[in-house]
Structures are given as structure tokens and as C-alpha cells.
Motif scaffolding. Structure first.
Motif, mmCIF file in Angstrom:
data_model
loop_
_atom_site.group_PDB
_atom_site.id
_atom_site.type_symbol
_atom_site.label_atom_id
_atom_site.label_comp_id
_atom_site.label_asym_id
_atom_site.label_seq_id
_atom_site.Cartn_x
_atom_site.Cartn_y
_atom_site.Cartn_z
ATOM 1 N N HIS A 31 0.828 -1.026 -0.086
ATOM 2 C CA HIS A 31 -0.034 -0.012 -0.099
ATOM 3 C C HIS A 31 0.922 1.173 -0.038
ATOM 4 O O HIS A 31 1.817 1.310 0.321
ATOM 5 C CB HIS A 31 -1.001 -0.036 1.246
ATOM 6 N N LYS A 32 0.445 2.288 -0.604
ATOM 7 C CA LYS A 32 0.936 3.613 -0.423
ATOM 8 C C LYS A 32 1.015 3.952 1.417
ATOM 9 O O LYS A 32 0.140 3.511 1.945
ATOM 10 C CB LYS A 32 0.326 4.819 -0.906
ATOM 11 N N LEU A 33 2.022 4.879 1.608
ATOM 12 C CA LEU A 33 2.283 4.853 2.998
ATOM 13 C C LEU A 33 2.275 6.757 3.171
ATOM 14 O O LEU A 33 2.975 7.185 2.273
ATOM 15 C CB LEU A 33 3.543 4.432 3.439
ATOM 16 N N ARG A 34 1.672 7.253 4.030
ATOM 17 C CA ARG A 34 1.855 8.620 4.366
ATOM 18 C C ARG A 34 2.631 8.604 5.579
ATOM 19 O O ARG A 34 2.446 8.055 6.714
ATOM 20 C CB ARG A 34 0.266 8.950 4.500
ATOM 21 N N LEU A 35 3.717 9.590 5.576
ATOM 22 C CA LEU A 35 4.699 9.748 6.695
ATOM 23 C C LEU A 35 4.770 11.018 6.977
ATOM 24 O O LEU A 35 4.559 12.118 6.114
ATOM 25 C CB LEU A 35 6.158 9.461 6.126
ATOM 26 N N HIS A 36 5.003 11.258 8.202
ATOM 27 C CA HIS A 36 5.162 12.742 8.738
ATOM 28 C C HIS A 36 6.685 12.771 9.082
ATOM 29 O O HIS A 36 7.050 12.022 10.137
ATOM 30 C CB HIS A 36 4.272 13.063 10.096
ATOM 31 N N TYR A 37 7.392 13.326 8.202
ATOM 32 C CA TYR A 37 8.862 12.996 8.463
ATOM 33 C C TYR A 37 10.017 14.567 8.530
ATOM 34 O O TYR A 37 9.511 15.235 8.212
ATOM 35 C CB TYR A 37 9.414 12.267 7.005
ATOM 36 N N ALA A 38 10.775 14.340 9.659
ATOM 37 C CA ALA A 38 11.395 15.336 10.012
ATOM 38 C C ALA A 38 12.935 14.960 9.379
ATOM 39 O O ALA A 38 13.747 14.545 10.011
ATOM 40 C CB ALA A 38 11.625 15.410 11.583
ATOM 41 N N ALA A 39 13.168 15.703 8.382
ATOM 42 C CA ALA A 39 14.615 15.682 7.669
ATOM 43 C C ALA A 39 15.432 16.302 8.301
ATOM 44 O O ALA A 39 15.031 17.431 9.009
ATOM 45 C CB ALA A 39 14.417 15.943 6.085
ATOM 46 N N THR A 40 16.619 16.302 8.278
ATOM 47 C CA THR A 40 17.716 16.900 9.009
ATOM 48 C C THR A 40 17.644 18.291 8.305
ATOM 49 O O THR A 40 17.707 18.683 7.321
ATOM 50 C CB THR A 40 19.168 16.295 8.460
ATOM 51 N N GLY A 41 17.659 19.462 9.548
ATOM 52 C CA GLY A 41 17.615 20.761 9.028
ATOM 53 C C GLY A 41 16.431 21.196 8.493
ATOM 54 O O GLY A 41 16.398 22.280 8.121
ATOM 55 N N GLN A 42 15.256 20.543 8.553
ATOM 56 C CA GLN A 42 14.001 20.959 7.903
ATOM 57 C C GLN A 42 12.938 20.857 8.992
ATOM 58 O O GLN A 42 12.994 19.848 10.067
ATOM 59 C CB GLN A 42 13.849 20.101 6.653
ATOM 60 N N ALA A 43 11.761 21.365 8.539
ATOM 61 C CA ALA A 43 10.780 21.430 9.657
ATOM 62 C C ALA A 43 9.904 20.031 8.940
ATOM 63 O O ALA A 43 9.788 19.651 7.813
ATOM 64 C CB ALA A 43 9.910 22.460 9.395
ATOM 65 N N PRO A 44 9.246 19.120 10.077
ATOM 66 C CA PRO A 44 8.544 18.023 9.452
ATOM 67 C C PRO A 44 7.424 18.426 8.595
ATOM 68 O O PRO A 44 6.767 19.166 8.473
ATOM 69 C CB PRO A 44 7.993 17.447 10.893
ATOM 70 N N GLN A 45 7.250 17.366 7.653
ATOM 71 C CA GLN A 45 6.333 17.571 6.575
ATOM 72 C C GLN A 45 5.764 16.099 6.168
ATOM 73 O O GLN A 45 6.460 14.995 6.279
ATOM 74 C CB GLN A 45 7.173 18.040 4.982
ATOM 75 N N TRP A 46 4.320 16.232 5.829
ATOM 76 C CA TRP A 46 3.688 15.112 5.583
ATOM 77 C C TRP A 46 4.152 14.892 3.939
ATOM 78 O O TRP A 46 4.506 15.697 3.007
ATOM 79 C CB TRP A 46 2.287 15.390 5.513
ATOM 80 N N ARG A 47 4.267 13.535 3.621
ATOM 81 C CA ARG A 47 4.669 13.041 2.337
ATOM 82 C C ARG A 47 4.095 11.654 2.193
ATOM 83 O O ARG A 47 3.956 10.975 2.848
ATOM 84 C CB ARG A 47 6.007 13.248 1.845
ATOM 85 N N THR A 48 3.516 11.265 0.818
ATOM 86 C CA THR A 48 3.108 9.922 0.638
ATOM 87 C C THR A 48 4.150 9.239 -0.174
ATOM 88 O O THR A 48 4.467 10.000 -1.362
ATOM 89 C CB THR A 48 1.828 10.026 -0.213
#
Length: 318
Positions: free
Chosen positions: A150-167
Motif C-alpha cells: 500500500h501507499k504510505l503517508r509519513l510525517h517525516y523530519a528530515a535533517t535541518g528541515q521542518a517536519p512535513q507530510w509526504r506520501t
């Protein structure tokens, strides 16, 4: 209830409290399940008194044939793994495997497995490994999406960036030294996500866009090579044997190694950037020497000069 029966078979008499701790349930649940087992014909009985508990009459074994001693040992040793949040499930599976082993393998393999310890909490230098905890709810959602396609929706905090939702379209999970990575694609582009940086995850009903078969080992090697070839600094360093492991633990990757004079080693390693390299080599003190690049040697020289200058005069009182 199956795990309860297997515990009693392997360990003999156990109290309800001991069973509850082992199975991570309440004592009330243990008593309820024992009553259900008795009602279904499983010969579990209670021994009353101070040293009492529950036990089973002999019997109830379906042997797992076809396993030799080394195969059984490998399975039992694997039970120490905590990979992918499946530790409790793996421990339960190992109990079932051990119970189903033929008699001639069960005792010797179990005894031998006690002689192996995989990934203890500390090493000989009393350093605790850096482990990255992933919330169980996040791990369940990610694992479900990977296995179900299935597709997966992530709330991800990349280094040096504000957390963002991405599918993303998940491909597989990779564990490296207690770190877990999700290999995925996003809008057709390869992406790698560190699960310790996933703040939340949601398994979506929409099918993922991915091939039905995948060479996960090959995909991981390819992404590692791509990662190391971009925005990293290659360093040639001499290191004393006593500090070698510290260097290896700090480096992103080791490209080559060969012996050097006086028992030292010469290693070609990769760091994230110049700042990372300076920090890592500074920790090793006189136990290592950066040979190249010149920019790293100059940065270390400047730091050492500043440090020496700080202690050149007596401490001021104020």
C-alpha cells in the motif's frame, strides 16, 4: 495460550506471576487462559502452597523434523534479535521452534545457544550502542504498508528541515546496526527514510506503485553508493590500534585499509563533511593523524593552536 503451553513445557512449573511477566499480560489473563486450556483438555494442573504454581503433564509434542543441529542453533540464536519491532513475535516463534525440535537436538541446541550473545547492551569499552527507538504504532503502520503493498503517508523530519507530510510507495525495510531504513519511491524517484525520524505514519488503502519483485540487497548497495558519492569528504588517516574502532564508528564508510608503520593502520574513510571530519579526528587525539585532504589538516592545526593558546597563560581569577 499456545505460548503459555510452550513455556510450561520448557520450564516446568511456573507461578501465575512468572507466566504473566514472561507473556507480558496480567495475572488475571493467565488464570483465565489456564482455565480455558483445562476446559479444552490440555492437562494443566495447579500445585498449591508456597512453592506452587502451574505445570503440565507430559505429552503434546509435534516434532519439527529435517533440522540438523546447526540449523536449530541458528534459529535459537536468532531469537535475540529485535529487528523491525518483531522482538516479541520472534521470541514466541522461538519457543514454538524449540518445543517442536526432535529430542536429540532440543537440549544440545538450547544449551549451545546460551553460549552465544548477539549485540549486547555494552561493549568492552563500556560504551552503550546508539539505538534509535521507533514507536510501535509507527513500526506497525510502516510494516503493514510494506507487506501489503500500500501507499504510505509519513510525517517525516528530515535533517535541518521542518517536519512535513509526504506520501510514498514503500519498497522494503533495511536494518543496519539497530537503525531501520525505509526504501521507497516518491513521484517515481528513489527515497530512503530513517524510521527514527518518522513522527507519524499511516498505511493507506491505495495500492503502491512498485514492481512485484525486488532485489532489496542490490537496491540498498546502489543507494549506499549514491549516498557516499555526493556531498561527502574522503579522508586518508593513520590510526593507532587502540583507537581504530572509535574511528570506524564515527566514519560514514570505510573505503580501504592497509597496515602502516609501528602497528598502526592506514584507512581511507568518508565523513559527512569537513566539520564532521574535524570533530571525529579531534576525539581521537594523538591516536590518529589525518594525512589528507590538506583542508582537514589545516582545520585541525588551527583548532590545536587555539586550544594551546587557551592554556598558554595561567588561569585568570575572577
Amino acid at each position: 495460550m499456545v505460548s503459555l503451553v510452550l513455556l510450561l513445557r520448557q520450564r516446568g512449573q511456573l507461578t501465575a506471576e512468572a507466566l504473566a511477566r514472561e507473556l507480558e499480560v496480567s495475572t488475571r489473563t493467565v488464570l483465565r487462559d489456564i482455565e480455558a486450556l483445562s476446559s479444552s483438555g490440555v492437562p494443566v494442573y495447579a500445585e498449591r502452597g508456597r512453592h506452587g504454581g502451574f505445570a503440565l503433564l507430559p505429552g503434546f509434542r509435534t516434532e519439527l523434523t529435517g533440522l540438523n543441529h546447526d540449523e536449530a542453533l541458528a534459529l535459537l540464536t536468532a531469537g535475540t534479535s529485535r529487528a523491525l519491532g518483531l522482538g516479541p513475535a520472534l521470541a514466541s516463534a522461538m519457543r514454538k521452534v524449540a518445543d517442536a525440535l526432535p529430542e536429540k537436538h532440543r537440549t544440545t541446541a538450547s544449551d549451545a545457544a546460551q553460549r552465544f550473545l548477539v549485540e549486547p547492551e555494552t561493549d568492552l569499552l563500556s560504551r552503550r550502542p546508539v539505538t534509535e527507538d521507533v514507536p510501535e504504532t509507527t513500526m506497525i503502520e510502516v510494516r503493514r504498508a510494506v507487506l501489503a503493498g500500500h501507499k504510505l503517508r509519513l510525517h517525516y523530519a528530515a535533517t535541518g528541515q521542518a517536519p512535513q507530510w509526504r506520501t510514498v510507495d514503500p519498497i522494503g525495510l533495511v536494518t543496519v546496526r539497530d537503525r531501520i531504513y525505509l526504501l521507497a519511491t516518491r513521484a517515481g524517484e528513489d527515497r530512503t527514510y530513517r524510521l527514527s525520524r518518522v513522527l507519524d505514519a499511516e498505511d493507506l488503502p491505495e495500492p503502491a506503485e512498485r514492481p512485484s519483485q525486488v532485489d532489496l540487497d542490490g537496491a540498498w548497495r546502489e543507494r549506499c553508493a549514491r549516498f557516499l558519492s555526493s556531498d561527502h569528504i574522503a579522508v586518508l588517516v593513520r590510526v593507532h590500534p587502540a583507537r581504530r574502532e572509535e574511528l570506524l564508528s564515527a566514519a560514514v564508510a570505510v573505503r580501504a585499509e592497509e597496515p602502516d608503520a609501528a602497528g598502526w593502520s592506514r584507512l581511507a574513510v568518508t565523513f559527512q563533511d569537513l566539520r564532521h571530519a574535524v570533530w571525529a579526528l579531534w576525539q581521537l587525539g594523538l591516536g590518529a593523524e589525518a594525512l589528507s585532504p590538506p583542508s582537514l589538516r589545516e582545520a585541525l592545526r588551527e583548532r590545536a593552536a587555539a586550544f594551546a593558546g587557551r592554556y598558554e597563560e595561567p588561569a585568570t581569577r575572577g
